[in-house]
Design a protein around this motif. Structure first.
Motif, short mmCIF file in Angstrom:
data_model
loop_
_atom_site.label_atom_id
_atom_site.label_comp_id
_atom_site.label_asym_id
_atom_site.label_seq_id
_atom_site.Cartn_x
_atom_site.Cartn_y
_atom_site.Cartn_z
N ILE A 1 0.76 -1.07 0.06
CA ILE A 1 -0.02 0.05 -0.08
C ILE A 1 0.63 1.53 0.34
CG2 ILE A 1 -1.38 1.07 1.53
CD1 ILE A 1 -2.85 -1.32 2.46
N LEU B 1 -2.64 6.90 5.45
CA LEU B 1 -2.92 5.46 5.33
C LEU B 1 -3.04 4.88 6.63
CD1 LEU B 1 1.30 5.34 3.73
CD2 LEU B 1 -0.48 4.68 3.02
N GLY C 1 -4.07 5.02 1.59
CA GLY C 1 -4.26 3.63 1.51
C GLY C 1 -4.95 3.34 2.48
N VAL D 1 0.62 3.98 -2.78
CA VAL D 1 0.45 5.81 -2.19
C VAL D 1 1.72 6.72 -2.74
CG1 VAL D 1 -0.14 7.49 -0.83
CG2 VAL D 1 -1.22 5.30 -1.01
#
Length: 239
Positions: A72, A171, A214, A76
């Motif tokens: 992730i 995140l 993300g 990102v």
């Protein structure tokens, strides 16, 4: 001794019937002066957090698989100078992995490293144990003064989030299946007791225009027909 060997020795001594004072004296001999020692300890710490997650009960809230986090973060692709935020910080796996990713970028200056230390990573965590685990995890990864707040993220009214609060990158792996009480739901335009859907609204509100997120979300989010799921999908697609 390597730190891992010392921990093995401590475990053996405990099993052999050593008393607490003798164990404490061994631990007191540990030194974490070098980056290598800190790095090794951070790996041990991560392994313990992973074991908590595998143990079931509430452990899963502290641990998201590291390969998933790493993937992730890479997608990102945060940049030095951007504000990175996790409002459901858990054990701070996302922030630690993002720090490792940025620290490995070529050509970083001393100013860049100071930016990473002081003005890049931000998080919030409701539960006391997870909060302490997160702080320790970030320190062991090399973030000396983590910007983590011990608070219930969802208790903040969405309308109170101002442009100065906005971030470049979100995140997160918010908790699923929780139920927030009615007064907390009043902080959100789309009313639901499902914590993951409340967090999703919070993250959308926290992002700057052009920001990236993300976020791990439950798979049923794509197919649920309840009002909150439908409204959230509409929000994501249209706005």
């Amino acid at each position: 001794y390597k730190i891992g060997e010392i921990f093995s020795e401590i475990k053996n001594k405990i099993q052999s019937g050593y008393n607490l004072r003798e164990i404490v004296e061994i631990i007191d001999g540990l030194r974490f002066r070098s980056q290598t020692e800190k790095h090794e300890l951070s790996h041990l710490y991560e392994a313990k957090i992973k074991n908590m997650g595998n143990a079931g009960r509430n452990g899963g809230e502290y641990y998201t698989p590291r390969p998933l986090i790493r993937a992730i973060v890479q997608v990102v692709a945060p940049k030095v100078g951007e504000k990175i935020y996790d409002g459901a910080v858990g054990s701070a796996g996302f922030l630690c992995e993002a720090f490792d990713y940025l620290k490995a970028q070529p050509g970083l200056t001393t100013g860049d490293m100071q930016t990473l230390q002081e003005r890049t990573f931000y998080g919030k965590e409701k539960k006391s144990l997870a909060y302490v685990i997160a702080i320790m995890n970030m320190i062991l990864h090399g973030i000396d003064a983590p910007n983590i707040v011990h608070t219930n993220t969802l208790a903040e009214n969405l309308m109170d989030i101002q442009p100065k609060d906005w971030v470049d990158v979100v995140l997160a792996n918010p908790p699923f299946g929780g139920k927030e009480r009615k007064e907390v739901q009043q902080n959100f335009p789309i009313k639901t007791g499902e914590t993951a859907f409340l967090f999703l609204q919070h993250f959308i509100r926290m992002l700057k225009a052009g920001g990236r997120a993300g976020v791990v979300i439950k798979n049923t989010f794509l197919s649920n027909t309840d009002n909150a799921s439908v409204s959230l999908r509409k929000l994501l697609l249209e706005d």
